[in-house]
Motif scaffolding. Structure first.
Motif, PDB file in Angstrom:
ATOM      1  N   MET A   1       0.995  -1.482  -0.077  1.00  0.00           N
ATOM      2  CA  MET A   1       0.298  -0.078   0.229  1.00  0.00           C
ATOM      3  C   MET A   1       1.109   1.125   0.031  1.00  0.00           C
ATOM      4  SD  MET A   1      -3.106   1.251   2.376  1.00  0.00           S
ATOM      5  CE  MET A   1      -2.069   1.610   4.311  1.00  0.00           C
ATOM      6  N   SER A   2       2.333   1.757   0.437  1.00  0.00           N
ATOM      7  CA  SER A   2       2.784   2.268   0.941  1.00  0.00           C
ATOM      8  C   SER A   2       2.835   2.927  -0.877  1.00  0.00           C
ATOM      9  CB  SER A   2       3.927   2.246   1.799  1.00  0.00           C
ATOM     10  OG  SER A   2       4.587   1.394   0.741  1.00  0.00           O
ATOM     11  N   ASP A   3       3.205   1.842  -1.891  1.00  0.00           N
ATOM     12  CA  ASP A   3       3.746   2.637  -2.908  1.00  0.00           C
ATOM     13  C   ASP A   3       2.253   3.261  -3.955  1.00  0.00           C
ATOM     14  OD1 ASP A   3       6.131   1.280  -2.301  1.00  0.00           O
ATOM     15  OD2 ASP A   3       5.436  -0.494  -4.000  1.00  0.00           O
ATOM     16  N   ASP A   4       1.206   3.535  -3.256  1.00  0.00           N
ATOM     17  CA  ASP A   4       0.181   3.997  -3.960  1.00  0.00           C
ATOM     18  C   ASP A   4       0.391   5.724  -3.969  1.00  0.00           C
ATOM     19  OD1 ASP A   4      -1.167   1.883  -4.389  1.00  0.00           O
ATOM     20  OD2 ASP A   4      -1.834   1.225  -2.375  1.00  0.00           O
ATOM     21  N   ALA A   5      -0.092   6.398  -5.237  1.00  0.00           N
ATOM     22  CA  ALA A   5       0.608   7.276  -5.049  1.00  0.00           C
ATOM     23  C   ALA A   5      -1.087   7.887  -4.966  1.00  0.00           C
ATOM     24  CB  ALA A   5       0.757   7.604  -6.741  1.00  0.00           C
ATOM     25  N   LEU A   6      -1.192   9.072  -3.636  1.00  0.00           N
ATOM     26  CA  LEU A   6      -2.166   9.685  -3.312  1.00  0.00           C
ATOM     27  C   LEU A   6      -2.723  10.466  -3.875  1.00  0.00           C
ATOM     28  CD1 LEU A   6      -0.659  10.989   0.310  1.00  0.00           C
ATOM     29  CD2 LEU A   6      -1.974   8.534  -0.126  1.00  0.00           C
ATOM     30  N   LEU A   7      -4.038  10.614  -4.200  1.00  0.00           N
ATOM     31  CA  LEU A   7      -4.981  11.663  -5.499  1.00  0.00           C
ATOM     32  C   LEU A   7      -5.142  12.620  -4.154  1.00  0.00           C
ATOM     33  CD1 LEU A   7      -7.520   8.923  -6.422  1.00  0.00           C
ATOM     34  CD2 LEU A   7      -5.325   9.661  -7.888  1.00  0.00           C
ATOM     35  N   ARG A  40      -6.270   6.191   3.048  1.00  0.00           N
ATOM     36  CA  ARG A  40      -5.251   5.561   4.043  1.00  0.00           C
ATOM     37  C   ARG A  40      -5.241   6.340   5.221  1.00  0.00           C
ATOM     38  NH1 ARG A  40       0.529   7.458   1.729  1.00  0.00           N
ATOM     39  NH2 ARG A  40      -0.371   9.009   3.214  1.00  0.00           N
ATOM     40  N   ALA A  41      -4.839   5.798   6.141  1.00  0.00           N
ATOM     41  CA  ALA A  41      -4.681   6.679   7.492  1.00  0.00           C
ATOM     42  C   ALA A  41      -3.348   6.390   8.371  1.00  0.00           C
ATOM     43  CB  ALA A  41      -6.111   6.007   8.459  1.00  0.00           C
ATOM     44  N   THR A  42      -2.720   6.887   8.739  1.00  0.00           N
ATOM     45  CA  THR A  42      -1.928   6.457   9.803  1.00  0.00           C
ATOM     46  C   THR A  42      -1.172   7.725  10.653  1.00  0.00           C
ATOM     47  OG1 THR A  42      -0.037   8.088   8.668  1.00  0.00           O
ATOM     48  CG2 THR A  42      -0.151   6.010   8.101  1.00  0.00           C
ATOM     49  N   GLY A  43      -2.802   8.394  11.741  1.00  0.00           N
ATOM     50  CA  GLY A  43      -2.553   8.418  12.283  1.00  0.00           C
ATOM     51  C   GLY A  43      -2.859   8.090  14.314  1.00  0.00           C
ATOM     52  N   HIS A  44      -3.463   6.734  13.484  1.00  0.00           N
ATOM     53  CA  HIS A  44      -3.108   5.568  15.193  1.00  0.00           C
ATOM     54  C   HIS A  44      -2.457   5.438  15.690  1.00  0.00           C
ATOM     55  CE1 HIS A  44      -1.838   3.230  11.735  1.00  0.00           C
ATOM     56  NE2 HIS A  44      -1.721   2.557  12.743  1.00  0.00           N
ATOM     57  N   ALA A 109       0.598   1.599   8.332  1.00  0.00           N
ATOM     58  CA  ALA A 109      -0.869   2.255   7.928  1.00  0.00           C
ATOM     59  C   ALA A 109      -1.930   1.772   7.914  1.00  0.00           C
ATOM     60  CB  ALA A 109      -0.560   3.193   5.985  1.00  0.00           C
ATOM     61  N   LEU A 110      -3.049   1.873   8.348  1.00  0.00           N
ATOM     62  CA  LEU A 110      -4.620   1.613   7.844  1.00  0.00           C
ATOM     63  C   LEU A 110      -4.259   1.195   6.664  1.00  0.00           C
ATOM     64  CD1 LEU A 110      -6.139   2.418  11.306  1.00  0.00           C
ATOM     65  CD2 LEU A 110      -4.879   0.457  10.494  1.00  0.00           C
ATOM     66  N   TYR A 126     -23.621   1.067   2.893  1.00  0.00           N
ATOM     67  CA  TYR A 126     -22.382   1.011   2.805  1.00  0.00           C
ATOM     68  C   TYR A 126     -21.826  -0.216   3.304  1.00  0.00           C
ATOM     69  CZ  TYR A 126     -20.738   5.931   0.587  1.00  0.00           C
ATOM     70  OH  TYR A 126     -20.490   6.262  -0.388  1.00  0.00           O
ATOM     71  N   ALA A 127     -20.889  -1.265   2.976  1.00  0.00           N
ATOM     72  CA  ALA A 127     -19.873  -2.141   3.340  1.00  0.00           C
ATOM     73  C   ALA A 127     -18.575  -1.812   3.992  1.00  0.00           C
ATOM     74  CB  ALA A 127     -20.186  -3.502   2.315  1.00  0.00           C
ATOM     75  N   PHE A 128     -17.579  -1.823   4.975  1.00  0.00           N
ATOM     76  CA  PHE A 128     -16.687  -1.388   5.278  1.00  0.00           C
ATOM     77  C   PHE A 128     -15.819  -2.500   5.539  1.00  0.00           C
ATOM     78  CE2 PHE A 128     -18.699  -0.523   8.895  1.00  0.00           C
ATOM     79  CZ  PHE A 128     -17.492  -1.370  10.081  1.00  0.00           C
ATOM     80  N   ARG A 129     -14.213  -2.234   5.594  1.00  0.00           N
ATOM     81  CA  ARG A 129     -13.646  -2.718   6.036  1.00  0.00           C
ATOM     82  C   ARG A 129     -12.464  -2.052   6.044  1.00  0.00           C
ATOM     83  NH1 ARG A 129     -12.903  -4.736   0.403  1.00  0.00           N
ATOM     84  NH2 ARG A 129     -10.928  -4.454  -0.508  1.00  0.00           N
ATOM     85  N   VAL A 130     -11.702  -2.492   7.878  1.00  0.00           N
ATOM     86  CA  VAL A 130     -10.801  -1.461   7.550  1.00  0.00           C
ATOM     87  C   VAL A 130      -8.598  -2.732   7.804  1.00  0.00           C
ATOM     88  CG1 VAL A 130      -9.343  -0.180   9.475  1.00  0.00           C
ATOM     89  CG2 VAL A 130     -11.340   0.179   8.665  1.00  0.00           C
ATOM     90  N   GLN A 131      -8.026  -2.640   7.218  1.00  0.00           N
ATOM     91  CA  GLN A 131      -7.048  -3.521   7.593  1.00  0.00           C
ATOM     92  C   GLN A 131      -5.530  -3.223   7.527  1.00  0.00           C
ATOM     93  OE1 GLN A 131      -8.378  -5.870   3.548  1.00  0.00           O
ATOM     94  NE2 GLN A 131      -7.331  -4.761   2.193  1.00  0.00           N
ATOM     95  N   HIS A 132      -4.902  -4.191   8.003  1.00  0.00           N
ATOM     96  CA  HIS A 132      -3.766  -3.829   7.987  1.00  0.00           C
ATOM     97  C   HIS A 132      -2.763  -4.484   7.335  1.00  0.00           C
ATOM     98  CE1 HIS A 132       0.139  -3.945  10.486  1.00  0.00           C
ATOM     99  NE2 HIS A 132       0.107  -2.185  10.803  1.00  0.00           N
ATOM    100  N   ALA A 133      -1.833  -3.870   6.906  1.00  0.00           N
ATOM    101  CA  ALA A 133      -0.709  -5.139   6.368  1.00  0.00           C
ATOM    102  C   ALA A 133      -1.624  -5.933   5.554  1.00  0.00           C
ATOM    103  CB  ALA A 133       0.072  -5.338   7.198  1.00  0.00           C
TER     104      ALA A 133
END
Length: 160
Positions: A1-7, A40-44, A109-110, A126-133
């Protein structure tokens, strides 16, 4: 996920959703289309996280991360059609499964994914999911009630 460019980065996200400062939990938009959004979220991990308790940041807070992704999705959809986004209110979260107790101890990152399952001008599911790695952290469904009256600038009870 770290290789993804941010929109969109966090200031861009904060400009579109009603969450400001440290309560804007998403720090990057990775992808979106008419049905799905991926953020993406990193402040957790932050000791000063606004939702953190004495025992840490509980995994149930993943629902708030998902709700913010849903709000961003709605704002992006409205923006793409030239409309104003309708304010939404999280009405319920169902079938939520937390796969761990805390979020603050996750080192990376989440990834927050929300998929619009159904909806109309008054409510969305909505259906949602939060994942890590790539591993699940939390998932479920959320109902959002839209209030088009507030979007037009009127206040509740205003006869206009």
């Amino acid at each position: 996920m770290s290789d993804d460019a941010l929109l969109l980065d966090q200031p861009g996200i904060a400009a579109l959703i009603p969450h400001a400062g440290s309560m804007c939990l998403l720090d990057g938009l990775l992808a979106w289309d008419a049905r799905t959004i991926r953020c993406r979220a990193t402040g957790h991990r932050a000791a000063g996280h606004p939702l953190r308790t004495a025992s840490g940041l509980l995994a149930t807070n993943a629902i708030e991360y998902a709700a913010q992704a849903m709000a961003l999705h709605g704002a992006l959809l409205a923006q793409s059609t030239g409309a104003s986004p309708s304010p939404g209110f999280l009405a319920s979260a169902r079938g939520v499964h937390c796969h761990r107790l805390h979020l603050h101890d996750l080192p990376g990152a989440l990834e927050v994914v929300a998929e619009r399952v159904a909806g109309d001008t008054h409510q969305l599911l909505y259906a949602f999911r939060v994942q890590h790695a790539g591993e699940p952290v939390a998932d479920g469904r959320a109902a959002v009630v839209l209030n088009p009256v507030l979007a037009s600038g009127s206040t509740p009870g205003d006869p206009s």
